[in-house]
Design a protein around this motif. Structure first.
Motif, PDB file in Angstrom:
ATOM      1  N   HIS A   1       0.846  -1.203   0.000  1.00 29.76           N
ATOM      2  CA  HIS A   1       0.000   0.000   0.000  1.00 29.76           C
ATOM      3  C   HIS A   1       0.876   1.246   0.000  1.00 29.76           C
TER       4      HIS A   1
ATOM      5  N   THR B   1      -7.363   1.019  -2.514  1.00 34.92           N
ATOM      6  CA  THR B   1      -7.255  -0.373  -2.955  1.00 34.92           C
ATOM      7  C   THR B   1      -7.550  -1.338  -1.813  1.00 34.92           C
TER       8      THR B   1
ATOM      9  N   LYS C   1      -6.266  -5.194  -0.815  1.00 37.97           N
ATOM     10  CA  LYS C   1      -5.258  -6.195  -1.142  1.00 37.97           C
ATOM     11  C   LYS C   1      -5.533  -7.454  -0.325  1.00 37.97           C
TER      12      LYS C   1
ATOM     13  N   THR D   1      -4.983  -7.438  -5.913  1.00 36.38           N
ATOM     14  CA  THR D   1      -5.301  -6.034  -5.640  1.00 36.38           C
ATOM     15  C   THR D   1      -6.621  -5.677  -6.315  1.00 36.38           C
TER      16      THR D   1
ATOM     17  N   GLU E   1      -8.900  -2.479  -7.033  1.00 33.40           N
ATOM     18  CA  GLU E   1      -8.729  -1.025  -7.024  1.00 33.40           C
ATOM     19  C   GLU E   1     -10.063  -0.314  -7.141  1.00 33.40           C
TER      20      GLU E   1
END
Length: 596
Positions: free
Chosen positions: A444, A469, A471, A484, A486
Motif C-alpha cells: 500500500h 485499494t 489487497k 489487488t 482497485e
C-alpha cells in the motif's frame, strides 16, 4: 290471532310505541309494540316494512311474529261539537324475552342509558371512545390499542348516523357494510412501542461506594428504543419532539427519513435520574410522505421543522397530510426490584472496566487467552489479562498511531498497521515467540485503515487503505503477486474515495467482500472474479465499520453520520436504520447466539 295484552310499561312519548306483554290463543307469550301515528308514514309504507320484517330470520335478531290492526269508532269533541271519530289501533308482535330490556344491561343500567339518550352525538362519541380506550388498555397489548380504538370510533360514528331524525339521511345496510370495510387513512409508520419506558437508577443510600466505576454505574443514563416501520412504497419523514426536551439527549428534535419497506430504530436517552412516576412527559411523533428529492440525507433539523410546518399549513392534499402520534414517557424500576433496594455489586451486575494508563486508540479481545490487546497513538501494543487485571507485556510495534489490529482464529498471530507516512507496512506478530514480528507485508502507498482474516481460509487476510485499494494476502506465502482490487478513480497517494473498513461474507455459496468507503458508500466485491458487483448507498457520511452478523444473513454498516444500517446479505435490501444519537459510529460488535 287473539291477543290479550298486559301492560309492561309506557314510554310516555307519543312517537314511541308502548310495550306490552301479550298471549296467543295457544298460551304462547309474545311481546307487543303498540304503534302511534307517525307523520310521513302511510299504510303502504307500513305494509312494506311488515313484509320485510316477516322475511328476516337471524339468531341475533328478535323474531317478528305478527301484526294487529283494529278500527274503533268513538265520540270526540271537535270545534265545540261532538263527532264520531274513526281510530285505528296497530301493533307489532315479536317473540318474548323474559330477561327484560337491553337497557338494564347497558353500562350502569337504565339511568345511565336515559342520560346518554339526550346527550349530543359528538359528546357521546368522545365519551364512549374514551371509555373503550380505558377497557382496551387493560386487556390488549399496548401496540394494538390505537388500532382497536380507531375501529371503535368508526362504529360509534356509524351508530350516530343511524339515529338521524331524517330517515333519508340514515345509512342503508349497504352503506354500513361499505363503511366497515373501508380502510382508515393508511398509517404512514407503524410505531412500537406507544409507551416509552425509562428505567430508574437504583438507590445507593445505604451503601458506601468507594470504587469510581461503581459510582458511575449508579448515575448511568437510562435509554429505550423506539421503532418506526414503513410498510409502504414511499419515503416517510419523521420528527420526534419531547414536551420537556431538556430532560433528554439529544435536546433537539430527532429527525430522519424512513425508506420504503424499511424500519428505523431510535435510541432515546435520559442522561440524569428519571422524574417521579407520575410525570406528564410525552413525545410527539409527526410523520409525512416525502418525495425522492425532499429532505435528503444532508438535511438538518431546521429544514425538517420548516418542511413539517409547511405540510401542516397545506390543506386538501392527502399526500402532504401530517400524521401525529403521542407517545407517553413512563418511568419504572428494573423488574423485581424497588427503587429503595440497594444494588448488589457482588453479583457482578455493574459493568466491569479495565483502566489503562496508555492513550489507547483501539483494542481487541483474545478470548481463548483471556487477553485484551490494545494499540495506542504512539505505535505501541499493550497486552492485558482482563480476568486478573494484570499488565502482561508492552512493545513498540510502529512509529505512529496504531490504526488496525486483527487476531487469527486458531494460531498465535496478530496483524497490525499504523498511519506511518513512511512505509505503510502490515506486521505479523507471534505471541508464542514472545511477540516477535515474523513477517511484514508492504504494497500500500497510503495509510492502511483495516486488516481482517478470512473466516473461511484463515491463511489469508484482506487489507484496505486510503490509497483506494483492497489487497488480499497469504500469511505463509512469499508470492509477490498479491491480489489487488482497485477502487474506481483511485490514484497513488491519498484520494477522497479512500477505503476505511472491510469484512468477508458468503452469498449463495460464493465469497465476497464488503468494503466501507469515504464516499459514504459500501462496495460489494465478488472474490471469484475480483470485481465490484454492487453498492450500498444511504449514509450521510463516511462508512467507518462494516460487519457480517455472525448468526443472521445481515450486513451491518456504521458511519460518522451516527447511524448503523442493516442490510440483507442476499438481496442487499436495506431493512433497518438504527440511530443511537450518541455521535459518530466508529465500531460495534454482535453478541454471539443473539440477535443483538
Amino acid at each position: 290471532m287473539e291477543c290479550q295484552p298486559l301492560l309492561l310499561r309506557s314510554a310516555g312519548s307519543p312517537s314511541t310505541p308502548d310495550l306490552f306483554q301479550g298471549v296467543y290463543g295457544d298460551g304462547k307469550v309474545i311481546a307487543v309494540k303498540k304503534l302511534h301515528p307517525v307523520h310521513g308514514i302511510d299504510d303502504v309504507q307500513l305494509q312494506n316494512e311488515i313484509k320485510i320484517l316477516s322475511r328476516v330470520h337471524h339468531q341475533n335478531i328478535v323474531q317478528f311474529v305478527g301484526y294487529c290492526r283494529e278500527k274503533e269508532e268513538s265520540l270526540v269533541e271537535y270545534n265545540g261539537k261532538h263527532v264520531v271519530s274513526l281510530e285505528i289501533h296497530q301493533a307489532l308482535c315479536f317473540e318474548y324475552f323474559r330477561r327484560g330490556s337491553l337497557e338494564e344491561y347497558i353500562s350502569e343500567g337504565k339511568n345511565t342509558y336515559l342520560e346518554l339518550f339526550d346527550m349530543p352525538p359528538e359528546k357521546f362519541v368522545v365519551m364512549a371512545h374514551e371509555k373503550w380506550r380505558e377497557k382496551l388498555q387493560k386487556t390488549v397489548h399496548g401496540s394494538l390499542v390505537e388500532g382497536y380504538c380507531q375501529q371503535v370510533k368508526k362504529c360509534l360514528n356509524i351508530g350516530v348516523k343511524c339515529r338521524e331524525e331524517n330517515r333519508h339521511k340514515r345509512p342503508t345496510i349497504g352503506d354500513i357494510i361499505h363503511m366497515l370495510k373501508e380502510r382508515d387513512t393508511a398509517k404512514l409508520l407503524e410505531v412500537r412501542p406507544l409507551e416509552l419506558c425509562f428505567l430508574k437508577a437504583l438507590s445507593s443510600s445505604s451503601l458506601e461506594v468507594s470504587v469510581r466505576r461503581k459510582k458511575a454505574a449508579m448515575t448511568s443514563s437510562s435509554s429505550c428504543l423506539l421503532q418506526l416501520e414503513n410498510k409502504g412504497n414511499d419515503r416517510v419523514a419523521f420528527m420526534l419532539v419531547a414536551n420537556n426536551p431538556k430532560r433528554y439527549k439529544p435536546k433537539e428534535p430527532l429527525c430522519g427519513v424512513v425508506p420504503p419497506r424499511c424500519a428505523y430504530t431510535l435510541t432515546l436517552t435520559m442522561p440524569k435520574q428519571p422524574p417521579a412516576s407520575d410525570s406528564c412527559d410525552f413525545f410527539t411523533l409527526s410523520s409525512v410522505m416525502v418525495g425522492v428529492h425532499d429532505l435528503d440525507k444532508h438535511s438538518v433539523v431546521v429544514e425538517y421543522d420548516r418542511f413539517f410546518k409547511k405540510a401542516k399549513d397545506t390543506t386538501g392534499d392527502r399526500d402532504k397530510e401530517v400524521q401525529e402520534v403521542i407517545l407517553k414517557a413512563i418511568f419504572d424500576t428494573p423488574q423485581g426490584m424497588s427503587s429503595s433496594q440497594d444494588y448488589d455489586y457482588a453479583s457482578g451486575g455493574d459493568p466491569s472496566g479495565l483502566e489503562l494508563q496508555h492513550n489507547v486508540h483501539l483494542a481487541k479481545f483474545i478470548a481463548r487467552e483471556k487477553w485484551l490487546i490494545a494499540g495506542d497513538r504512539s505505535g505501541c501494543i499493550h497486552v492485558y489479562n482482563y480476568e486478573e487485571y494484570e499488565d502482561l507485556v508492552s512493545f513498540d510495534a510502529h512509529d505512529s498511531c496504531i490504526t488496525t489490529l486483527a487476531v487469527h482464529s486458531t494460531d498465535p498471530f496478530v496483524l497490525s498497521s499504523s498511519d506511518d507516512d513512511a512505509d505503510h507496512l502490515i506486521k505479523l506478530w507471534d505471541w508464542d515467540k514472545d511477540w516477535e514480528c515474523t513477517r511484514e507485508f508492504g504494497g500500500h502507498n497510503c495509510t492502511v485503515t483495516q486488516v481482517t482474516f478470512n473466516p473461511k481460509d484463515s491463511d489469508r487476510f484482506a487489507s484496505v487503505s486510503l490509497d483506494g485499494t483492497v489487497k488480499i494476502w497469504n500469511i505463509y506465502s512469499d508470492d509477490p503477486n498479491i491480489i489487488t482490487l482497485e477502487l474506481n478513480g483511485g490514484v497513488d497517494g491519498y484520494v477522497p474515495g479512500g477505503l476505511l473498513c472491510v469484512d468477508y461474507f458468503t452469498r449463495v455459496n460464493q465469497h465476497h467482500l464488503i468494503v466501507g468507503c469515504k464516499d459514504k458508500t459500501a462496495q460489494i466485491w465478488k472474490l471469484d472474479t475480483n470485481e465490484c458487483v454492487d453498492g450500498l448507498e444511504g449514509h450521510a457520511d463516511c462508512i467507518t465499520v462494516v460487519n457480517l452478523h455472525p448468526e443472521l444473513p445481515l450486513l451491518l454498516t456504521g458511519s460518522l453520520d451516527g447511524t448503523v444500517r442493516i442490510w440483507n446479505s442476499t438481496t442487499y435490501k436495506l431493512e433497518n436504520i438504527i440511530g443511537f444519537n450518541l455521535g459518530a459510529v466508529h465500531d460495534f460488535g454482535c453478541i454471539k447466539d443473539s440477535k443483538r
